[in-house]
Design an enzyme around this catalytic site. Structure first.
Site, mmCIF file in Angstrom:
data_model
loop_
_atom_site.group_PDB
_atom_site.id
_atom_site.type_symbol
_atom_site.label_atom_id
_atom_site.label_comp_id
_atom_site.label_asym_id
_atom_site.label_seq_id
_atom_site.Cartn_x
_atom_site.Cartn_y
_atom_site.Cartn_z
ATOM 1 N N SER A 98 83.372 32.997 -53.393
ATOM 2 C CA SER A 98 83.580 33.476 -54.686
ATOM 3 C C SER A 98 84.933 33.692 -54.952
ATOM 4 O O SER A 98 85.515 33.468 -55.953
ATOM 5 C CB SER A 98 82.716 34.682 -55.083
ATOM 6 O OG SER A 98 83.311 35.683 -54.245
ATOM 7 N N GLY A 108 81.763 31.910 -45.727
ATOM 8 C CA GLY A 108 81.178 33.296 -46.086
ATOM 9 C C GLY A 108 80.930 33.326 -47.575
ATOM 10 O O GLY A 108 81.616 32.776 -48.220
ATOM 11 N N CYS A 109 80.261 34.331 -47.988
ATOM 12 C CA CYS A 109 79.609 34.440 -49.468
ATOM 13 C C CYS A 109 80.914 34.927 -50.301
ATOM 14 O O CYS A 109 81.299 34.562 -51.252
ATOM 15 C CB CYS A 109 78.486 35.122 -49.529
ATOM 16 S SG CYS A 109 78.457 36.673 -48.639
ATOM 17 N N PHE A 110 81.359 36.178 -49.767
ATOM 18 C CA PHE A 110 82.418 36.655 -50.629
ATOM 19 C C PHE A 110 83.745 35.639 -50.686
ATOM 20 O O PHE A 110 84.352 35.534 -51.737
ATOM 21 C CB PHE A 110 82.916 37.973 -49.933
ATOM 22 C CG PHE A 110 81.849 39.209 -49.993
ATOM 23 C CD1 PHE A 110 81.573 39.545 -51.524
ATOM 24 C CD2 PHE A 110 81.502 39.779 -48.898
ATOM 25 C CE1 PHE A 110 80.591 40.593 -51.558
ATOM 26 C CE2 PHE A 110 80.419 40.719 -49.259
ATOM 27 C CZ PHE A 110 80.174 41.105 -50.450
#
Lengths: 336, 336, 336, 336
Positions: free
Chosen positions: B154, B149-151
């Site tokens: 990060s 996932g993107c979050f």
């Protein structure tokens, strides 16, 4: 004190009307209507109104509206509006109609541009067009006012003084408009989905936009001869604001000074038109009912720039200005 | 040369994959699939691809995809993906899955956070998590990679070095993320309607976002003990980019210098992680596969800032990075 | 009727003050001061004010200001303000100071965070902090009010009820703020140059921002014990608005319901604080003097979200609210 | 392999050049020059380049540049460029000049529009204008190429086919352009300060913009008769992109079909011009070297819409396209 209702209160023009009318010392908002499941509280739909107004968005008949309000601001879609407005008028209510339904005077033009038969053709041609700068006297005595379109407001206010003075050719006037996204309304669609329209400019409905015949009609009336505009709207990544650039051909040699004098004297007593020497930005009139206008001569052409907030002078602010005129309140109440 | 297909090609991750893969010298895109009426040309759906790729968005069965491609990038919604992926794998195709379906290792956690039974529970726990910086070796031999996932990308990249080194408490880590709107996908809805989310910041799904268990799981694996994050995503008026700020409590006194050394040495050989001394902006990694990370100590807490482009390192770029690893192409091909 | 002047009228808080005060029925703006070449008309500097206010931006001494106004809104930079304010007070003028100069009570803290000696240290600690929700009674009798910083307003209003009730640990409170660009003022610099900060998020001054000691001081006063915040501001690509997310550790088990009751009862009679059940967006309070607050419990932490318009409740609106209190006008005049 | 240097590498066109050239397999960037204190590393000025390029921004003389590079991309301001370029040419270096200095063929026109005497008037009129779609053969053999302006690129590509075919009147052509803010360069000023230009549209330099004579000159050459445009640029709140709308009068009756055929056949073999049936958005060509063009007839006028990325096809992409032509590399290398 006037009791008013807003029909179609879930959209952006409805919200803006509420905000303006809450500042109006002579207005009581007595009803909000829209067709939403569960008749939600207005603050559920518009969280910015929490603590400001304690009303639900109800599903109300024209008779119910008439029982609660003397004046209805009608923010329904075109085609729908003209099926409701006659019932409101019959019930003795005054109406400021923000839809396009009563702006055109000819049912056939309406049918050609809106792709549908007009539901109330008999009234067309007899309704005041709610641009006070041009039609204040007709508005004053009216029980129904057709609130102008946002693009026409910006274009007509810029061009009317020049056409009235016979300074420009009435045919082939270029109207190139740039508008913020709120003009497209509150219903989500792909073209107004954030990642689609952000960081992008595009033109739409070139030559086919429904505000074209509205500009033609009003400008022709002003000019006293047929006016025809080439109208190109462009979608700009910002919430609000319209900047309209027009290009026209002068009928005789004319200096920028004379143009400024013409426009300035035309609007000498207008509280909401500001003729400015610089090139205005839409931000200068953001959140206000002002229209800022300037004019230039370039290589034998006349260029005008005019800016408005599409939701205020282009919609809800103009509606309240018209309301003030109809009810004989000072014209600027709640608008400064 | 590898023949690849993209399943779910009408969305933003699909578009980004196509753009990246068109630059890949060892890839031929042989099929695009999505369920759209009329099987439109890809350039009709993505006008930016006019003249770039001559394929239709077809409705294709897993068998048809397998006949055309050796590798499928699967951009389907969670829940749907896990009903198709097993068929693709059975047909001998390798899959990079951009959905959330194969990221969690525990079917019950999946059920609890995604509100549905997992369609393919037997495979959970055996799929490589496609964060090469942590799991490169598992990815290398895989026929199915769960793209992160993107979050989580990060947050995990920022926190992993600190947890691995045992420098911070594993419980109560605050993850405060700020994301551009493209992360919400391409389907229009009110929250991503331009005039709603433009000129505004809001938090959403605080404490309930589905990327929470993904962060917990991967960080726990890295730490060797249970990690629990408090995750708050915020929607920012921009197209792309995620900035994640984390706050954690050090287990012992530690200087900023030591923190930098720890993070720098952790990523010493990584082509797409840049440990920077300044506070990075999302614009620095916009349009790239980089993750920029920095770290600070503030009043006895450790603060990290990490930035990625959510559609690239947070989705399609990472997918191609994983693809390069699986197919033994140089890891940076098409990504610099 | 009160005659007021604005000192530092060329900036954004000056402009916002003018707009609000033009709506105030008991105010006459009698002077605008700033140090600009040629003493330009206010509408030259702020074209949105064309036709609204006919004053020049003059270079005026404190004595000249005192001759023209009973109350001065001082929008000068910190460090400068405290060299002028004493002269204004000596001349018998009341002052609402929007700078940071009189917010801190300790000259040494000021020196440490602002890197300069305070020009008027004797007055520190005796000035009312202009957050009416906490210090209304002190404000009422004041001739000098220190208008709060924008970030402190958003953080203090969210945290004060919880600290006052002893519900959270006073140390290690995380304050993660997201602000629009107007907070940086009107002087062009690279970080606020459009193509630099648009489509980007970045953190700045993490752990070093000057609003940190202001939050510490006021929250400590509320809590009755030392409070220490970890404060991280982030720059968001929008004009206006602050959303502040705080994370704190409860001192005992507490439900979301109890938290809501605590916050709601704390603000029960406040006209400009709205405790809302949903996650507020900055757009809900855009252009208003409201602060919207909500609270959540997440995995044993307490999370608050609060939103304000940084130029209104975070600056000029609060200033007028304080003015209304000082002059005993109804507190909401010109602010709704 | 060609060794290239960039002169004026601290600005946006410099950054974009670096990004494109880093993808060019036949290019080695050997020097970056700009006049900055301390000769900082390029990644200090452009953080997006961290880890991508290890060069400093040096203060270099033409001789030093010539010693390091065969080709110099010159991104200096107009007026300055023409004082350096002759020295580079004398030293045997080829130059792609992105300034306006060598675009006009007449020193007097230059003096009239740029308010200064041209520093190198003898060369004017002999330099290839770097629009490959019109002047590919002249570019091929050149040691100096004048890279076109961004607005002229968008307008000329749209109008050239119609003028070449004699389809439109050459006088009074309206060119209404909408541009992102990066076109104004990287030096902060009030007009490009975020809170000034965000959420706003404005026109600037109407009738006085320096790209006017450039359009006139090139279009006149194409038409074989004097062409005169009325040019109005507008500033749009977005980073990048230009959309140009032109309005012209047909010389004879002409259908939309014939117009499309004319434009399509004109660009039949062009890799970077896409003639599209729909109304293109600037986002379709964002980050690419494409120019998207469409055409419409409206009430007896011809309307064209063309879109480019101002920093790529409008500057650095075109520069690399010209470089590829000069050095006989395939024209699309590094640009797709």
């Amino acid at each position: 004190m006037t009791r008013v209702a807003i029909l179609g209160a879930a959209g952006y023009t409805g919200l803006e009307l509420i905000k303006i009318l809450l500042r109006h010392p002579e207005v009581e908002i007595t009803a909000l209507a829209d067709r939403l499941e569960g008749q939600p509280h207005v603050a559920t739909i518009h969280p910015s109104l929490i603590g400001r107004l304690d009303l639900r968005l109800e599903t109300l008949t024209p008779a119910e509206l008439a029982a609660r309000a003397e004046c209805v601001f009608c923010c329904l879609p075109h085609g729908v509006s003209a099926t409701i407005v006659p019932q409101l008028l019959d019930a003795g209510v005054k109406v400021i109609d923000l839809s396009a339904d009563y702006r055109l005077s000819d049912p056939e033009t309406y049918a050609a541009w809106y792709n549908q038969k007009h539901p109330d053709p008999g009234r067309l041609g007899k309704v005041a067009y709610g641009l006070p700068e041009l039609f204040r006297e007709q508005i004053r005595g009216s029980s129904l006012v057709a609130n102008p379109g946002c693009f026409p407001t910006s274009a007509i206010l810029a061009l009317a003084p020049l056409l009235k003075a016979g300074l420009i050719e009435p045919r082939g006037i270029i109207v190139d408009s740039k508008t913020g996204v709120s003009g497209a309304g509150r219903s989500p669609k792909l073209t107004t989905h954030y990642p689609e329209c952000n960081e992008s400019v595009s033109a739409y409905n070139i030559g086919r936009h429904r505000h074209t015949p509205e500009m033609d009609q009003i400008l022709s009336k002003v000019a006293g001869e047929p006016v025809e505009v080439i109208f190109s709207p462009h979608l700009i990544p910002m919430d609000r604001g319209i900047l309209t650039t027009t290009y026209s051909v002068p009928r005789r040699e004319v200096t920028e000074d004379e143009l400024f004098q013409t426009v300035r004297s035309f609007y000498a007593n207008e509280p909401f038109v500001r003729v400015v020497p610089h090139l205005p930005a839409t931000k200068d009139s953001l959140g206000t009912n002002f229209c800022d206008i300037t004019v230039r001569t370039v290589r034998g052409r006349i260029v005008t720039i005019s800016c408005i907030d599409n939701l205020i002078k282009g919609a809800s602010g103009a509606a309240v200005q018209n309301f003030n005129i109809v009810y004989d309140y000072p014209e600027t109440v709640a608008l400064l």
